[in-house]
Design an enzyme around this catalytic site. Structure first.
Site, PDB file in Angstrom:
ATOM      1  N   TYR A  79       0.809  -1.222   0.000  1.00  0.00           N
ATOM      2  CA  TYR A  79       0.000   0.000   0.000  1.00  0.00           C
ATOM      3  C   TYR A  79       0.844   1.274   0.000  1.00  0.00           C
ATOM      4  O   TYR A  79       0.295   2.375  -0.032  1.00  0.00           O
ATOM      5  CB  TYR A  79      -0.913   0.021   1.229  1.00  0.00           C
ATOM      6  CG  TYR A  79      -2.141  -0.858   1.109  1.00  0.00           C
ATOM      7  CD1 TYR A  79      -2.016  -2.248   1.049  1.00  0.00           C
ATOM      8  CD2 TYR A  79      -3.409  -0.314   1.066  1.00  0.00           C
ATOM      9  CE1 TYR A  79      -3.143  -3.059   0.949  1.00  0.00           C
ATOM     10  CE2 TYR A  79      -4.540  -1.115   0.974  1.00  0.00           C
ATOM     11  CZ  TYR A  79      -4.395  -2.492   0.920  1.00  0.00           C
ATOM     12  OH  TYR A  79      -5.510  -3.284   0.824  1.00  0.00           O
ATOM     13  N   LYS A 126       4.332 -14.627   3.499  1.00  0.00           N
ATOM     14  CA  LYS A 126       4.512 -15.496   2.323  1.00  0.00           C
ATOM     15  C   LYS A 126       6.014 -15.579   2.056  1.00  0.00           C
ATOM     16  O   LYS A 126       6.491 -15.334   0.944  1.00  0.00           O
ATOM     17  CB  LYS A 126       3.724 -14.886   1.149  1.00  0.00           C
ATOM     18  CG  LYS A 126       3.607 -15.751  -0.076  1.00  0.00           C
ATOM     19  CD  LYS A 126       2.714 -16.965   0.092  1.00  0.00           C
ATOM     20  CE  LYS A 126       2.842 -17.871  -1.119  1.00  0.00           C
ATOM     21  NZ  LYS A 126       2.261 -19.206  -0.919  1.00  0.00           N
ATOM     22  N   ASP A 166      -1.663 -18.325   2.493  1.00  0.00           N
ATOM     23  CA  ASP A 166      -2.635 -19.184   1.790  1.00  0.00           C
ATOM     24  C   ASP A 166      -3.195 -20.230   2.752  1.00  0.00           C
ATOM     25  O   ASP A 166      -4.399 -20.450   2.851  1.00  0.00           O
ATOM     26  CB  ASP A 166      -2.036 -19.812   0.521  1.00  0.00           C
ATOM     27  CG  ASP A 166      -0.610 -20.310   0.686  1.00  0.00           C
ATOM     28  OD1 ASP A 166      -0.017 -20.149   1.774  1.00  0.00           O
ATOM     29  OD2 ASP A 166      -0.070 -20.879  -0.291  1.00  0.00           O
ATOM     30  N   ASP A 209      -5.874  -7.099   5.034  1.00  0.00           N
ATOM     31  CA  ASP A 209      -7.105  -6.659   4.373  1.00  0.00           C
ATOM     32  C   ASP A 209      -7.936  -7.884   3.989  1.00  0.00           C
ATOM     33  O   ASP A 209      -9.130  -7.958   4.275  1.00  0.00           O
ATOM     34  CB  ASP A 209      -6.733  -5.836   3.123  1.00  0.00           C
ATOM     35  CG  ASP A 209      -7.960  -5.419   2.339  1.00  0.00           C
ATOM     36  OD1 ASP A 209      -8.917  -4.928   2.960  1.00  0.00           O
ATOM     37  OD2 ASP A 209      -7.962  -5.591   1.096  1.00  0.00           O
ATOM     38  N   ASP A 248     -11.657  -9.692   5.770  1.00  0.00           N
ATOM     39  CA  ASP A 248     -12.925  -9.988   5.076  1.00  0.00           C
ATOM     40  C   ASP A 248     -13.290 -11.470   5.234  1.00  0.00           C
ATOM     41  O   ASP A 248     -14.464 -11.816   5.380  1.00  0.00           O
ATOM     42  CB  ASP A 248     -12.847  -9.626   3.579  1.00  0.00           C
ATOM     43  CG  ASP A 248     -13.333  -8.199   3.298  1.00  0.00           C
ATOM     44  OD1 ASP A 248     -13.103  -7.307   4.142  1.00  0.00           O
ATOM     45  OD2 ASP A 248     -13.944  -7.975   2.219  1.00  0.00           O
TER      46      ASP A 248
HETATM   47  C1  IPM Z   1     -10.316  -1.664   3.860  1.00  0.00           C
HETATM   48  C2  IPM Z   1     -10.488  -1.324   2.403  1.00  0.00           C
HETATM   49  C3  IPM Z   1      -9.354  -0.436   1.900  1.00  0.00           C
HETATM   50  C4  IPM Z   1      -8.071  -1.215   2.078  1.00  0.00           C
HETATM   51  C5  IPM Z   1      -9.514   0.040   0.450  1.00  0.00           C
HETATM   52  C6  IPM Z   1     -10.773   0.830   0.249  1.00  0.00           C
HETATM   53  C7  IPM Z   1      -8.340   0.836  -0.021  1.00  0.00           C
HETATM   54  O1  IPM Z   1     -10.608  -2.489   1.656  1.00  0.00           O
HETATM   55  O2  IPM Z   1     -10.222  -0.743   4.688  1.00  0.00           O
HETATM   56  O3  IPM Z   1     -10.325  -2.847   4.200  1.00  0.00           O
HETATM   57  O4  IPM Z   1      -7.694  -2.029   1.228  1.00  0.00           O
HETATM   58  O5  IPM Z   1      -7.429  -1.011   3.096  1.00  0.00           O
HETATM   59 MN    MN Z   2     -10.863  -4.290   2.851  1.00  0.00          MN
END
Ligand code: IPM
Ligand code: MN
Ligand code: NAD
Length: 362
Positions: A144, A195, A228, A252, A256
């Site tokens: 990032y 990784k 992974d 990130d 999720d």
């Molecule tokens: C998060 C989002 C952000 C990230 C995006 C919008 C840049 O997915 O906060 O999880 O990848 O950090």
């Molecule tokens: Mn995210």
């Protein structure tokens, strides 16, 4: 804003942002106000209209004086989400969200994945005892960092690079934070994920630093998994994890996946933290253009983010009251439809705020 803060008074900047951010943040603010009213706390809020509309109107993303202003005049920031189909580059999102993470040096992105109700997990026979994971994501470097560029853009010889930046200081402070955090909240295990089998330089640094830092936390069980395998294991048997520490991109993705284990993105909060400094709290989810403007988004992730913010500000009873209200809403089916209920965003927010207010009286 001239007045200063005190344990009873915290100055909050609110950035609703785009899409469902504009719907869930007002609900989180309602809940936050109800929680603050409990102990006679003062909570001056200032709203900033930064987001796609403003960007398209006058080009504003993160104003040049914003970082200094937040450091000087605010104790915390509550943010919704940034992202709009009319801005395919997501330039404003990069400037505002990534910009604040980097410029305020919010090196921790703490993302809890806690199963509040057994019915919400897609996994068979799992309870909160099994799914109670904190993903500690590095938040200021990695892929990032924005280091890279194009060469011969738009031609058939085009080259695009995106550098993975891993600094000794950055890797060490996030790994140390994960161990200290585990110790503070009474967790036994820290799993570092990288990784390093493929990324022989950057993630070799993670390996070496992890082996060094863990020696200072002998009471915490430490382990390592390649990313992974980690994602597979989170789905197969989440009970093996307490605290996971990993780099920016992997964190990130892992957060999720974690959200998927506990009822979805509508439920997960995040704290972008630099201990002791102005920090930023947000739901893990994005602006969800597919459901924006319909009063169906789940406000719980945003409300829980406000709760994390209270905890960070030293208002732990308020944080607990917010979490309790979310647990009660789920138990009683007072939820939006992603969790099987029939309430709208506003009605779900009202329910949480009423619950917090009632708990204060009782
Ligand atoms: C998060 C989002 C952000 C990230 C995006 C919008 C840049 O997915 O906060 O999880 O990848 O950090
Ligand atoms: Mn995210
Ligand atoms: P998203 O998180 O916005 O949505 C993913 C899926 O989850 C969608 O189906 C959405 O409807 C659902 N969802 C998300 N939040 C929900 C909620 N509160 N209640 C019910 N359902 C919910 O991710 P995306 O679709 O990949 O991204 C959309 C936009 O948001 C993009 O522009 C992306 O860059 C941006 N984004 C921003 C942030 C942020 O600002 N922190 C985080 C992630 C994505």
């Amino acid at each position: 804003m001239a007045e200063t803060s005190s344990p009873l008074r915290k100055r909050i900047a609110v950035i609703p942002g785009d899409g469902i951010g504009k719907e869930v943040i007002p609900e989180a603010v309602k809940v936050l106000k109800a929680a603050a009213a409990r102990g006679g706390r003062e909570l001056p809020l200032t709203e900033f209209d930064w987001g796609a509309d403003r960007y398209l109107r006058d080009g504003t993303t993160l104003p040049p004086d914003a970082v200094e202003m937040f450091r000087r005049d605010y104790d915390a920031i509550l943010l919704g989400a940034l992202g709009d189909p009319r801005v395919p580059s997501n330039q404003h999102g990069a400037d505002i969200l990534i910009g604040l993470r980097f410029k305020l040096d919010l090196y921790v992105n703490a993302r809890p994945c806690i199963l509040f109700d057994d019915r919400l997990t897609p996994l068979k026979g799992r309870t909160e005892k099994d799914i109670n994971i904190w993903v500690i994501r590095e938040n200021t470097e990695g892929l990032y960092a924005g280091v890279g560029g194009f060469f011969k853009k738009g031609t058939s010889d085009e080259i695009a690079t995106q550098e993975d930046i891993n600094t000794r200081k950055g890797v060490e402070r996030i790994i140390r934070y994960a161990f200290e955090f585990a110790r503070r909240i009474g967790r036994r295990r820290v799993c570092m994920s990288d990784k390093s089998n493929a990324l022989a330089y950057g993630h070799d640094l993670w390996q070496r630093v992890f082996k060094e830092v863990r020696l200072q936390f002998p009471e915490i069980e430490s382990s390592h998994m390649y990313i992974d395998n980690l994602l597979l294991q989170m789905v197969r048997d989440p009970s093996q994890f307490d605290v996971i520490v990993t780099c920016n991109l992997f964190g990130d993705i892992a957060s999720d996946v974690g959200a998927g284990l506990i009822g979805g993105l509508g439920l997960t909060p995040a704290g972008n933290i630099h201990p002791g400094k102005v920090s930023l709290f947000e739901p893990v989810h994005g602006s969800a253009p597919d459901i924006a403007g319909k009063n169906i988004a789940n406000p719980m992730g945003a409300a829980l983010a406000a709760g994390m913010m209270c905890d960070y500000l030293g208002w732990s009873a308020e944080a607990q009251a917010i979490e309790n209200s979310v647990r009660a809403a789920i138990r009683e089916g007072k939820t939006t439809k992603d969790l099987g209920g029939s309430l709208g965003t506003r009605e779900a927010g009202d329910w949480l705020a009423d619950k917090v207010a009632a708990a204060a009286k009782g």
